[in-house]
Design a protein around this motif. Sequence first.
Motif, short mmCIF file in Angstrom:
data_model
loop_
_atom_site.label_atom_id
_atom_site.label_comp_id
_atom_site.label_asym_id
_atom_site.label_seq_id
_atom_site.Cartn_x
_atom_site.Cartn_y
_atom_site.Cartn_z
N LEU A 164 0.83 -1.21 0.00
CA LEU A 164 0.00 0.00 0.00
C LEU A 164 0.87 1.26 0.00
O LEU A 164 0.56 2.23 -0.70
CB LEU A 164 -0.92 -0.02 1.22
CG LEU A 164 -1.98 -1.13 1.25
CD1 LEU A 164 -2.78 -1.06 2.55
CD2 LEU A 164 -2.91 -1.03 0.04
N ARG A 165 1.94 1.25 0.76
CA ARG A 165 2.84 2.40 0.75
C ARG A 165 3.49 2.60 -0.61
O ARG A 165 3.63 3.73 -1.09
CB ARG A 165 3.93 2.21 1.81
CG ARG A 165 3.47 2.39 3.25
CD ARG A 165 4.63 2.23 4.20
NE ARG A 165 5.70 3.14 3.85
CZ ARG A 165 6.96 3.02 4.27
NH1 ARG A 165 7.28 2.00 5.06
NH2 ARG A 165 7.89 3.89 3.92
N PHE A 166 3.87 1.50 -1.24
CA PHE A 166 4.49 1.61 -2.55
C PHE A 166 3.51 2.16 -3.59
O PHE A 166 3.88 3.00 -4.42
CB PHE A 166 5.00 0.23 -2.98
CG PHE A 166 5.60 0.21 -4.37
CD1 PHE A 166 6.88 0.67 -4.59
CD2 PHE A 166 4.87 -0.26 -5.44
CE1 PHE A 166 7.43 0.66 -5.86
CE2 PHE A 166 5.40 -0.29 -6.71
CZ PHE A 166 6.70 0.19 -6.93
N ASN A 167 2.27 1.71 -3.55
CA ASN A 167 1.28 2.21 -4.51
C ASN A 167 0.96 3.68 -4.28
O ASN A 167 0.58 4.40 -5.21
CB ASN A 167 0.00 1.37 -4.42
CG ASN A 167 0.20 -0.04 -4.92
OD1 ASN A 167 1.07 -0.29 -5.75
ND2 ASN A 167 -0.58 -0.97 -4.40
N THR A 168 1.10 4.15 -3.04
CA THR A 168 0.77 5.54 -2.74
C THR A 168 1.91 6.48 -3.09
O THR A 168 1.69 7.54 -3.70
CB THR A 168 0.40 5.67 -1.24
OG1 THR A 168 -0.64 4.74 -0.94
CG2 THR A 168 -0.08 7.08 -0.93
N HIS A 169 3.12 6.13 -2.71
CA HIS A 169 4.29 7.00 -2.94
C HIS A 169 5.40 6.15 -3.56
O HIS A 169 6.26 5.64 -2.84
CB HIS A 169 4.76 7.63 -1.63
CG HIS A 169 3.67 8.30 -0.84
ND1 HIS A 169 3.11 9.50 -1.21
CD2 HIS A 169 3.02 7.92 0.30
CE1 HIS A 169 2.17 9.84 -0.34
NE2 HIS A 169 2.09 8.90 0.59
N VAL A 170 5.38 6.03 -4.86
CA VAL A 170 6.33 5.13 -5.53
C VAL A 170 7.74 5.68 -5.45
O VAL A 170 8.68 5.01 -5.00
CB VAL A 170 5.91 4.92 -7.00
CG1 VAL A 170 6.91 4.02 -7.71
CG2 VAL A 170 4.51 4.31 -7.05
N ALA A 205 9.09 8.18 -3.64
CA ALA A 205 9.60 8.36 -2.28
C ALA A 205 9.90 7.02 -1.62
O ALA A 205 10.86 6.90 -0.84
CB ALA A 205 8.58 9.14 -1.44
N TYR A 206 9.12 6.02 -1.94
CA TYR A 206 9.36 4.70 -1.35
C TYR A 206 10.66 4.10 -1.85
O TYR A 206 11.43 3.52 -1.08
CB TYR A 206 8.19 3.78 -1.69
CG TYR A 206 8.26 2.42 -1.02
CD1 TYR A 206 7.76 2.23 0.26
CD2 TYR A 206 8.84 1.33 -1.67
CE1 TYR A 206 7.82 0.99 0.87
CE2 TYR A 206 8.92 0.09 -1.06
CZ TYR A 206 8.41 -0.08 0.20
OH TYR A 206 8.49 -1.29 0.81
N LEU A 207 10.93 4.24 -3.15
CA LEU A 207 12.14 3.65 -3.72
C LEU A 207 13.41 4.39 -3.32
O LEU A 207 14.50 3.82 -3.35
CB LEU A 207 12.03 3.59 -5.24
CG LEU A 207 10.93 2.67 -5.80
CD1 LEU A 207 10.87 2.76 -7.31
CD2 LEU A 207 11.16 1.22 -5.37
N THR A 208 13.28 5.65 -2.96
CA THR A 208 14.47 6.42 -2.56
C THR A 208 14.72 6.39 -1.06
O THR A 208 15.71 6.98 -0.61
CB THR A 208 14.29 7.89 -3.01
OG1 THR A 208 13.06 8.41 -2.48
CG2 THR A 208 14.28 7.97 -4.53
N ASP A 209 13.88 5.73 -0.32
CA ASP A 209 14.06 5.64 1.13
C ASP A 209 14.83 4.36 1.48
O ASP A 209 14.37 3.25 1.16
CB ASP A 209 12.69 5.63 1.82
CG ASP A 209 12.82 5.68 3.34
OD1 ASP A 209 13.95 5.86 3.83
OD2 ASP A 209 11.79 5.53 4.03
N PRO A 210 16.01 4.46 2.10
CA PRO A 210 16.76 3.24 2.44
C PRO A 210 16.01 2.32 3.40
O PRO A 210 16.16 1.10 3.34
CB PRO A 210 18.05 3.78 3.08
CG PRO A 210 18.15 5.20 2.61
CD PRO A 210 16.75 5.68 2.46
N TRP A 211 15.21 2.90 4.28
CA TRP A 211 14.47 2.06 5.23
C TRP A 211 13.41 1.20 4.53
O TRP A 211 13.06 0.13 5.01
CB TRP A 211 13.81 2.93 6.31
CG TRP A 211 14.80 3.66 7.15
CD1 TRP A 211 15.07 4.98 7.14
CD2 TRP A 211 15.67 3.08 8.13
NE1 TRP A 211 16.06 5.29 8.04
CE2 TRP A 211 16.44 4.13 8.68
CE3 TRP A 211 15.88 1.78 8.61
CZ2 TRP A 211 17.39 3.93 9.67
CZ3 TRP A 211 16.82 1.58 9.59
CH2 TRP A 211 17.56 2.64 10.12
#
Length: 1352
Positions: A1059-1065, A1067-1073
């Motif tokens: 769900l997080r990936f679908n919402t903020h693709v 930003a999600y891929l650039t976050d190391p966490w």
Amino acid sequence: MLVEEDSTGSIPVYDINIASVNIFTGFAILLDSVTTSSWDAEGSDLQETAEVNRKTASTAFKSISNVLNMYYTLMPVNGSASLEMTSLHAKVLKEPCQVSKKKFTVNDTVFVVPAFSTLGNSSEGADSFGVEIINSDFNPFRYSENSPDIGSEVAGLTVWQGRDGRPVHQLPDPVDMIIPRDKQRTTSTVFKYTGRVRGSDDILRTRTTLTIFLNINSSSQPDLDMPRMQLVLQRASQPTVDSFKTAKWTAVLPVPQDQLYTLQLQHTYNNTILTSNPYSWLLPPEALHVTELDIQDETPFFLGVKYAGEDTSVTVSILESACVYFGENSSHLWEHDGCEVSGPLSNITHLHCRCDHLTKFAGFVPPNPIDFTPSGNFFENPIGLIAVLTVFGLFLLGYLMARKADRLDLTKVGVTTPISHTLNPDPDYCYIITVYTGFRLDAGTTAQVSITVFGFRDESQPLALQDARRQLFQGGSVDSFLVSCENPLGPLTHIHVWHDNTGPSPAWWLALDEDDGKIDRMVFVASPEEMAALSNLITERAAKDFHDGHLFYSVVGRPARSTFTRTQRLSCCLSTVYSTMLANIMFFGQGDNFDPPQPVRIMGVEIDPPISLPQIMIAIQSAVIIFPINALIVLLYRNAVPKSGSTLLRKHADTTAGLLAFAVSFVAAYFTVLYTLNFGREKAEAWFAAFITSFLTDLILIQPVKVLALAAILGFLIRKPATDDDPPPTEAAGDEEYLQVVAEQPAAEVNTRSPPSAEDLARDRACRIRRKRCRHILREMVVYGLFLSVLMVTSYTERSNLAFYMNNSIRRALEGADTFLKISDPASYWTWLEQDVLPAVHSPAWYNGRPCEENLTLSEHLTHAISPLQLRQIRTTQEQDCTVPDAMAHVAASCLDEYTASKLDTASYSGNWGVARNDTDHDNSTDNRTITSPWDYTYGDISNGFLYVGEHGVYPGSGYIAVLGRTLNDSLQTLAHLRSNNWLDNRTRAVFTEAVLYNPHANLFAVVTMTTEFHVTGSVSMATELVIFRIHHEGQVLLLGLRMVLIIFLLFSLVREVLRFNTHVFAYLTDPWSWLEMLIISTGMATMGLYFRVQSMTDEVSGLLKEGHVLFHLYHTAAMWYQVYTYLLGVLTCFTLVKFIRLLKFNKHVNALLYTMKKTAKPLTSFFVTSGIIFTAFALAAHLILGITILGYSSLMRTYTSLFNMMLGSFQFAVLEESSPVFGPAIFLSFQFTAQFILLSMFMTIIMGVYMEVKDSDPEDVGMMAFLWEEVCGVAHKIKAAANRSKPQRQQPAAREDHFTQLDLVMHGLLEELDRDEKFRRERRREERRREQRQRQERDRMVRYSENWLFA
């Protein structure tokens, strides 16, 4: 011998006959030995022997059936073949699909089978059938519990169509069977008496048939052939003269001639002719009706015989019989259903049976029998009573809570007029505003809600939706308001709704911290297309089904307007649970008593049905038991109108439904407890575990999926939005009052509050977002802490602390006194085996010289080798690719190749490494359980095999395997044979000494692999690999439960991350966490999947171990998978703990660490690239200069390791100087100066520069401690307010208001003081930053100078 009766002359080949005879003879002897061992077993070995005999008998009969089926496929129609021994006879016939009865005979057993056309659907499209008949003079199923009652030969009949057996049951015409009795077991009581005969010991069982034979002798009238006899059988009292007329059981003999039969047994040894006895009287079990109570009380039965003739003697023979069949594929007991004793041809020598099936039939499935006087008691078997009382206790607790919730629901419904609102007397100007609040957590609001209604003509004044008598807009409430306007609005277009954002929880669906943060909205009239949207229909229908339709879920989410109360729903749940328990226990284990369903072929694909017809019947019968009565209870409750109604039934429906629910619950609970007492404790506990598992699985997993699927299907089919029916008007009960009366509205004015100003909203929004983030962090910390706890418990519960000590003990025993590490050639390898390994493994004597009783134990006499040691050799082929230079040909004429996968020798040899033989018949698989020759190559398992990474190569799990003996002398002889035949030579590249050890005291297995590599240079490398693991865990159930919890956590995390990936693709891929979270989820899923893989391997190993087979490659594969599972578990634990740092970033120091890592990522990347180049330069130089003389520099990887250790201070300068007096110290000094004084200094400068900049800054999630303090103060405030409300108050309302105002002022003062302290700390930090500004500028100049120097 084999007897063939084939009229066409098509006779099977001679070899097949010989093989068939040998197979049949062997299995006949095997069955006879099974019979003997079943009687000889005693004590604790009885159950184990019975299980072994059961498997043996089943295998024997299947094998005999396969042999007969082979003949069936070879013979023409009307052909037959027989296999006979003294005590076992078998016959197969290929018969056409006849339309009349036919007789089949084997030995002296006769079957009369009805026409094949009556065998159900099995005859459609078939031109012939196979008939298999087996007869044995002994009982091959003596392992069964009720086999001692069998007193005849055993015969079996099977019908084939093709290669499949046809299930035959419920025949319109029964199958007649004539089976010889066991002459030694036939018992009868013979009486020679002229009056009444009493025989109280004849009736011994409840399901048997009595056959009474009369033998008449008359001295005065010898010519009287058939005198008339009258018989009477009477229970408990002696018969009288009147009994022959009034008794229930009477007979007149002889039997008429038209009811007598004669049958010639043609294939018996003396062509026996079987004739009906005219003086025989058959009493079936239904007529006798002997009960268990009769047997316990030894109820006497009296036989009266009345005849004419004073000098006539009558000999009476009473024979007890029963026709039974063996449930070979079900209960493994002798059963009687579908079979009965037939009178005409039954006598002392033969038994005439009639059965309506050939295999166990599948129609109505009877439930488990129940005894109303069970022998168990609640102290020995309390599981049923505990289960019933636990359910009832939960019901009582839930009833109190449901009753309270029902009373609260009464305040959520009803139409009221807002406070201070004056209604227009014209009904055309009135409107009803209904507000539905959802069921989500914190869905309600404490703020004042206002609304303005707009139409085409006009708009209403702002309306404050308030009611002084109840709390509005709670979760799940339906609030209706009657309002009016001064002017007609016309058709409605939209509404304007807002709230004033007051109270502790004002969010509602207009929340400051959600979406765009607005608390006022314009809501327009929905179009028909919007209301009929598929997503809206599915969501609406699913919500309605969950909260009102589903019986269990609706107890919590019941709509407030529903007349079906929570207490009523809970009563229905109670009766449903008890009914389900009863239906479950009635048929518990009954589905296992039937044969598995036959495979179904669809378009050439064979499919095994997942469920059989009996299981379907059990499901239908259970539904019939559960559904109708509980559906009636629900229907009565839903239609109950206790306050007013039109019919008497509707008035009393509530009481009727309650009484019915109580009766159903009581009866179901009573019979459930009774069943558990009948089952015994072990079976009752098994039932309870199965019931809890199935019930919870259905409630938690299956039922939600069914509700969602049904909602989706109905949404697709019915494109119509659902409507809520208004509840019928009812009168107030004695303990209720109307919510509001219009005439009693208070006159006080209530001003409609507008939304707060933008400045107030911004400040409040920031505060709520901060509190929301703090709550989210706390919730995530708790959830993640639970996940980490479960992971740690799982990791260390299955890990034994004794594994380390067992590892050391095994190494000391097998490696010897450094002998293993000193192996230099094949000769020293043989010496190590003979002098160290074999004496250590083969049970050395005790310290006092007493010999050890075991054959394979280590020197401490605690660890056992469960199989002999084996040696596995990897060698290169005879074909050589290397060549000797011409200049050196006079020194050596040939050379040896290094080991590679392409040079692996896989040929088989005959006793030495000479010429390879071409042996295509040899089984080279690792699953071959026979001992192979050490000169034959054995292939490994490609799918499960693991490669071994050695010093000089990567080796497969195959090779030439030599298995040593179980005793020391046998092992020494095997070694001598291998050594004398030069088993190790110059083409040997690796030898693996392999063993499987087990320590019963620690319950640990050890898979040992000791590797010896022989290189072409003459060097020998040794390594020992020990994998210690546990197959049988004591806490297996606990571990399985913990892993299920881990899987649930991982699935939850996976859904959340998707769900997080679908919402903020981006930003999600650039976050190391985010990448760390994906690593945790993927590693966790792989770990859990690998666990089930390891479990399947260990189960396979355990099964083979029980059978006495110990295959090293299976143990090694299981150990390797366990090793990989352990590695993944360690990685998962590491990643999980690292992520926990992110959850602590509200802490000042943790936040500084994370910020430092983030800001230094770019400069450190450049630094590491530069440092890597410098490090590689020194590594290449050291490898070239020192690689020939020092082991630590012999390879590039070892060189990197040595330089890294040198940088950390671990080095041997003397070795470097001895290897190269000039270059050794030069490399050491130059590397140390560069690494210690330049690289490490620059690294610390980069880190400390950024850290000093951020160490005094506020954490990213500032205010966590303030939030916690606020929460504590808020809870204390609520507790104190509740305590003050509970005390009797004598002061006036104004005084109470002043009291709470003072308390609020105190709390407000504490919060202001906290804010002042926070501001003071911020000012002090600013001053510290200004003082350190110059220092930071100086450090920045130093960093820039260092970077310029590096890239210069």
